[in-house]
Structures are given as C-alpha cells and as structure tokens.
Write a protein that holds these residues in place. Structure first.
Motif: not given
Length: 264
Positions: A51, A54, A79, A82, A96, A101
């Motif tokens: 995380i 990302v 998934k 996220l 996001w 994503f």
C-alpha cells in the motif's frame, strides 16, 4: 506526508497525449524477511508495504494507472487490500482519487510478473514505470524525475545513488564462508546503486521483454541488451529496498520521522 512525499505540483503534469502507468510486481515471497506473509504484505506502521508503494506511485500527478501484479493465488486478497486502503475520492475496485488501479496474477519470476503487468496495460499508455513493492518509501520527487527524463526522450531511466563503500570484485568461494580472493577494485566514482521506479518508453520495454531472457538483473539491463541507452537520474536514500529484518526497522524510523516533521 513529508515534503518529499506530497503529490506533485501542477508543473509536472504529463504532456498532452502522454499517459503514464506504473507496474508494481508484488508476487515474491520475500524469504530473507523470514516466514510469514509475502514481503509486499508485511506492514510498516500498520500498513502493508504494498500500500505504501502504490501510494508512492499515485502521489505523482503524472501517474494515472497502477497495475499491481499479485502472487498467482493471491489476486483477490490484494484487490481487497487495495479497496480497504482506498484514498478519499476513490471507488472500490477501481481508483484511488485520480489514479486507477488494477490487479493481475503474477508469474513464477519477477520478469514474468512484469510482462504480465505490461500485458494488462491499455494501449494508450506510452510511458511505463516499474517499481519494486519492497521500496515503499520512494519520494515523489524521485518518481517525477524518472518520468521527466523519459518524456525528454530517454528510452530507459533509472534512479541511482553513488556508492559510499569501496567495492571489490572477488572470485566466489566454492563453500559459503570461506575466504574469497579479490580479483579487482572497480573505480567507485563510475558505480551507482540502482533503485526504482525505473521508467521506460513502453514500446522499448515491451520489445525487451519479448526478446531478452538471459542475464536479467533488472528491467533496465534488458534494454541495455537491446543496445539502447539507459540514463541515470539522482535517487534518494529513502528509496531503499526492504529485504531484511533490519530494513523494516529503518523503514519504521523513516515513517516516524515523516510523522514528526508533519506534526501528526
């Protein structure tokens, strides 16, 4: 976020017609960190490293898509992870904020996983970043410097730091732990420690993955084997790779310093 990690200013928005994606291979097990969850899912300050990685890509205003390459049997878990950490303005299973994503299953090797991530990109994306999930704290300034160098015409760009230590080339010992004879001492001024994200013209990176299979140390080395130029931009000390337990301690310290500097 610290000053090094806040989203990019308007001055580094992508040029018209240029779309930029990041591929994060996160299918490895991370055995050097010991038993337990895959390395990318180990937590820093209570949040999985993946995380953080990302978010580091999404912090750049130039990046509009992040492709996460999950363990072959763990795409659904990644998934859900996220979705659970979505930023304000995001939508479950899709974005996001301004950054979309997608999650795809990975392969048996990092090279296979990156190729699967590339295959998942829509055709309109012309620049691709490849970023290690195990480098969760890379500052946005480093991400943007890589992007700018690709946009200026470099087919491949890597962030890197000068080496602090003298390096010796040795003849590896037949038995671990035995003394190893020194073969040479490379000139330190010509050496760099390479980090990620590495940035590429998409067509170049796709061609590299379709044709290069031997002596692959990173994606940039594949482009080198095509005979194309790779350039270096300054890396950052906080973009280190979390590989061993001591690295986790250092990463927690960096996060603590960021929280202290930002007053929360």
């Amino acid at each position: 976020m610290s000053d090094d990690s806040r989203p990019s200013p308007a001055g580094v928005l992508p040029q018209a017609g240029t779309r930029i994606a990041a591929v994060i291979p996160a299918a490895g097990r991370g055995v050097r960190l010991g038993p337990g969850a895959p390395k990318a899912l180990r937590t820093l300050n209570g949040t999985p490293m993946l995380i953080h990685a990302v978010r580091a890509m999404a912090a750049s205003r130039a990046v509009s898509l992040v492709v996460v390459v999950a363990p072959p049997d763990g795409a659904a878990e990644v998934k859900s992870l996220l979705d659970a950490h979505a930023l304000p303005g995001g939508t479950p299973g899709g974005s996001w904020g301004r950054t979309d994503f997608v999650v795809v299953p990975g392969g048996d090797t990092r090279q296979q996983s990156v190729k699967l991530g590339l295959d998942a990109l829509p055709p309109e994306y012309e620049i691709v970043l490849v970023h290690d999930a195990a480098r969760p704290l890379v500052p946005v300034d480093t991400v943007d410097a890589v992007i700018e160098a690709v946009r200026e015409g470099a087919p491949a760009v890597v962030p890197a730091l000068p080496l602090a230590d003298t390096v010796k080339e040795v003849e590896p010992a037949a038995t671990p732990g035995e003394p190893e004879p020194v073969v040479a001492t490379p000139e330190r001024a010509r050496l760099r420690a390479v980090q990620t994200p590495q940035g590429f013209d998409r067509a170049t990176l796709v061609r590299a993955h379709e044709t290069v299979t031997d002596n692959v140390t990173d994606d940039a080395s594949m482009v080198e084997q095509l005979g194309l130029g790779v350039v270096v931009v300054p890396g950052h000390e906080e973009a280190f790779k979390v590989t061993r337990p001591l690295d986790l301690v250092l990463a927690e310290a960096v996060l603590a310093r960021r929280r202290l500097n930002d007053g929360f």
